[in-house]
Design an enzyme around this catalytic site. Structure first.
Site, PDB file in Angstrom:
ATOM      1  N   CYS A 201       0.793  66.202  21.836  1.00 33.33           N
ATOM      2  CA  CYS A 201       0.956  65.267  20.707  1.00 33.33           C
ATOM      3  C   CYS A 201       1.244  66.038  19.422  1.00 33.33           C
ATOM      4  CB  CYS A 201      -0.329  64.464  20.547  1.00 33.33           C
ATOM      5  SG  CYS A 201      -0.333  63.366  19.125  1.00 33.33           S
TER       6      CYS A 201
ATOM      7  N   SER B  19      -0.088  65.720  16.645  1.00 30.71           N
ATOM      8  CA  SER B  19      -1.312  66.078  15.911  1.00 30.71           C
ATOM      9  C   SER B  19      -1.853  67.437  16.354  1.00 30.71           C
ATOM     10  CB  SER B  19      -2.392  65.013  16.101  1.00 30.71           C
ATOM     11  OG  SER B  19      -1.876  63.760  15.784  1.00 30.71           O
TER      12      SER B  19
ATOM     13  N   HIS C  16      -0.007  69.829  14.398  1.00 32.04           N
ATOM     14  CA  HIS C  16      -0.452  69.877  12.995  1.00 32.04           C
ATOM     15  C   HIS C  16      -1.534  70.940  12.797  1.00 32.04           C
ATOM     16  CE1 HIS C  16       2.027  66.599  11.927  1.00 32.04           C
ATOM     17  NE2 HIS C  16       1.228  65.597  12.163  1.00 32.04           N
TER      18      HIS C  16
ATOM     19  N   HIS D 200      -5.868  66.196  23.204  1.00 32.25           N
ATOM     20  CA  HIS D 200      -6.729  65.014  23.031  1.00 32.25           C
ATOM     21  C   HIS D 200      -6.125  63.773  23.695  1.00 32.25           C
ATOM     22  CE1 HIS D 200      -3.776  64.964  19.837  1.00 32.25           C
ATOM     23  NE2 HIS D 200      -3.897  63.657  19.839  1.00 32.25           N
TER      24      HIS D 200
ATOM     25  N   CYS E 106      -3.720  58.479  23.382  1.00 35.13           N
ATOM     26  CA  CYS E 106      -3.333  58.675  21.976  1.00 35.13           C
ATOM     27  C   CYS E 106      -2.029  57.986  21.622  1.00 35.13           C
ATOM     28  CB  CYS E 106      -3.289  60.148  21.585  1.00 35.13           C
ATOM     29  SG  CYS E 106      -2.805  60.365  19.852  1.00 35.13           S
TER      30      CYS E 106
HETATM   31  N1  APR Z   1      13.341  60.065   7.872  1.00 35.62           N
HETATM   32  C1  APR Z   1      13.497  59.465   9.071  1.00 35.62           C
HETATM   33  N2  APR Z   1      13.083  60.000  10.239  1.00 35.62           N
HETATM   34  C2  APR Z   1      12.470  61.183  10.191  1.00 35.62           C
HETATM   35  C3  APR Z   1      12.263  61.888   8.978  1.00 35.62           C
HETATM   36  C4  APR Z   1      12.726  61.270   7.773  1.00 35.62           C
HETATM   37  N3  APR Z   1      12.556  61.847   6.596  1.00 35.62           N
HETATM   38  N4  APR Z   1      11.621  63.044   9.265  1.00 35.62           N
HETATM   39  C5  APR Z   1      11.413  63.066  10.599  1.00 35.62           C
HETATM   40  N5  APR Z   1      11.934  61.947  11.168  1.00 35.62           N
HETATM   41  C6  APR Z   1      11.906  61.542  12.583  1.00 35.62           C
HETATM   42  C7  APR Z   1      12.080  62.669  13.570  1.00 35.62           C
HETATM   43  O1  APR Z   1      13.464  62.850  13.845  1.00 35.62           O
HETATM   44  C8  APR Z   1      11.325  62.160  14.806  1.00 35.62           C
HETATM   45  O2  APR Z   1      12.174  61.426  15.669  1.00 35.62           O
HETATM   46  O3  APR Z   1      10.580  61.032  12.853  1.00 35.62           O
HETATM   47  C9  APR Z   1      10.281  61.187  14.261  1.00 35.62           C
HETATM   48  C10 APR Z   1       8.829  61.669  14.408  1.00 35.62           C
HETATM   49  O4  APR Z   1       8.544  61.820  15.746  1.00 35.62           O
HETATM   50  P1  APR Z   1       7.614  62.993  16.363  1.00 35.62           P
HETATM   51  O5  APR Z   1       7.748  64.212  15.536  1.00 35.62           O
HETATM   52  O6  APR Z   1       7.924  63.041  17.811  1.00 35.62           O
HETATM   53  O7  APR Z   1       6.134  62.478  16.107  1.00 35.62           O
HETATM   54  P2  APR Z   1       5.150  61.470  16.906  1.00 35.62           P
HETATM   55  O8  APR Z   1       4.456  62.188  18.029  1.00 35.62           O
HETATM   56  O9  APR Z   1       5.830  60.185  17.210  1.00 35.62           O
HETATM   57  O10 APR Z   1       4.054  61.224  15.772  1.00 35.62           O
HETATM   58  C11 APR Z   1       4.402  60.670  14.533  1.00 35.62           C
HETATM   59  O11 APR Z   1       2.164  59.953  14.061  1.00 35.62           O
HETATM   60  O12 APR Z   1       0.086  60.295  15.048  1.00 35.62           O
HETATM   61  C12 APR Z   1       0.990  60.728  14.099  1.00 35.62           C
HETATM   62  O13 APR Z   1       0.476  63.068  13.929  1.00 35.62           O
HETATM   63  C13 APR Z   1       1.448  62.149  14.302  1.00 35.62           C
HETATM   64  O14 APR Z   1       2.246  62.285  12.062  1.00 35.62           O
HETATM   65  C14 APR Z   1       2.652  62.145  13.402  1.00 35.62           C
HETATM   66  C15 APR Z   1       3.235  60.749  13.594  1.00 35.62           C
END
Ligand code: APR
Ligand code: ZN
Length: 376
Positions: A47, A49, A52, A68, A175
């Site tokens: 994940c 997180s 992070h 997790h 999660c």
């Molecule tokens: N504008 C639009 N899309 C964006 C931008 C932006 N400025 N920055 C990143 N993205 C897109 C990325 O291309 C990606 O597809 O946002 C998506 C985020 O997806 P992941 O990185 O796979 O994250 P995910 O596991 O879905 O979690 C998202 O939720 O639980 C929380 O910690 C986790 O902060 C994280 C969020």
């Protein structure tokens, strides 16, 4: 071999300091004390997180065992544990449910006071750890720690699930899936016919798309920088997808244009950036719009915004683990999955042996995976 009451030596992915890869080492896992459960992990999702912590956006005490989002089988239980027994298939819960504190008793609460999210102390409720490596104490992560062959959790941090559920799939209920889906169903309570925008189409955002579809939303607009995720979002229910990079004007204005100046009824931020959180708020109707923060923003970050954005009636709220009361909801979500009420397959792009954990994180950082699941 009966290992109950013994110290178990096993493999775990330990992080010794931030910005360093995982090293797979032999650790010692002490037997569960009273009201604790020792679990043999079968599958664990990777994940954002967890990443992070590696990037330093979540501050924890090192060395630590992350992970997790998992499924395991109970190996042994400590004194007084009545809800699970050896052999039960379980999901560890990163938000416990003690069933006695105010948030646990409150009908709308789900952040049990025994959660480890505020301090990230990484210890069991009694202030000690069950993990050690060559005599050195190793910390846990948000009451779970699943990047290890064996872990120990408090009984308030574990839910028994259907024995027939496939571990490599339903681990996502621990999660990512529940977080995005529940943000829509519980935290926003999206009504049929609504217009929704989902910022971020990773595992969490795509689960929110599924939630919007299940709730009967008539327009589901996916917002993501790269267009690679658009086909999958449409497969799961998005009616339109837009990239902020295709427009000169801010994305909130684009969403107003797309909705004849009304703005969306509901917006969800599933990225974890303060600028997209503010944009998601500004995208919803200025009177009855509701914006839900689902993404995790870096520690100590702040948002400045005009009070006028809320003065006209908008609602801005957060959602943790999709607002679900963990121990109650997880077994039910697993049953719904088994009854095919939703699918998890489109979210799982990669599976790999536990030993390849660093490759899984590289795929996440490169934006090549939605969810990678480690198999033990
Ligand atoms: N504008 C639009 N899309 C964006 C931008 C932006 N400025 N920055 C990143 N993205 C897109 C990325 O291309 C990606 O597809 O946002 C998506 C985020 O997806 P992941 O990185 O796979 O994250 P995910 O596991 O879905 O979690 C998202 O939720 O639980 C929380 O910690 C986790 O902060 C994280 C969020
Ligand atoms: Zn509680």
């Amino acid at each position: 071999m009966n290992t109950a009451g013994e110290v178990i030596k096993c493999k775990a992915a330990v992080i010794w300091e931030p910005k360093k890869p995982f090293s797979i080492v032999e650790i010692e896992v002490a037997p569960p004390k009273a009201h604790e459960v020792r679990i043999k992990i079968l599958a664990s999702g990777i994940c954002r997180s967890d990443d992070h912590v590696l990037s330093g956006e979540i501050k924890v005490t090192f060395p630590v065992i992350l992970g997790h989002e998992a499924v395991g089988v109970v190996e042994s239980v400590g004194e007084g544990v009545t809800r699970v027994k050896p052999g039960d298939k379980v999901i560890p819960l990163f938000i416990p449910q003690c069933e006695e504190c105010r948030p646990c008793i409150h009908p709308r609460g789900n952040l049990c006071k025994f959660n480890g999210l505020g301090t990230f102390a990484g210890l069991m409720p009694d202030g000690t750890s069950r993990f050690s490596c060559k005599g050195e104490l190793v910390h846990n992560f948000i009451s779970t720690s699943t990047f290890t062959e064996y872990t120990v959790v408090h009984e308030s941090s574990v839910a028994k699930i259907d024995a027939a559920a496939p571990p490599e799939k339903v681990c996502l209920i621990g999660c990512g899936f529940s977080t995005g889906y529940g943000a829509v169903i519980n935290s926003a309570k999206v009504e049929p016919g609504s217009t929704c925008a989902i910022f971020g189409l990773g595992g969490v955002g795509l689960s929110a798309v599924m939630g919007c579809k299940a709730a009967g939303a008539s327009r589901i607009i996916g917002v993501n920088r790269s267009k690679e995720k658009f086909p999958k979002a449409k497969e799961l229910g998005a009616t339109e997808c837009v990239s902020p990079l295709d427009f000169e004007k801010p994305i909130n204005e684009v969403l107003f244009d797309m909705t004849d100046g009304a703005g969306v009824d509901y917006s969800f931020e599933a990225i974890g950036h303060t600028d997209t959180m503010a944009a998601a708020l500004a995208s919803c109707n200025r009177n009855y719009g509701v914006s839900v923060m689902v993404g995790f923003a870096p520690a100590l970050s702040e948002i400045a915004f005009s009070p006028a954005l809320l003065f006209t009636g908008r609602t801005w709220k957060g959602s943790l683990f999709g607002g679900w009361k963990s121990k109650d909801a997880v077994p039910k979500l697993v049953s719904e999955f088994m009854q095919k009420k939703f699918t998890l397959d489109p979210l799982i792009t990669h599976t790999m042996p536990f030993e390849k954990i660093n490759e899984g994180f590289e795929l996440l950082r490169a934006g090549k995976s939605i969810r990678s699941v480690l198999i033990f």
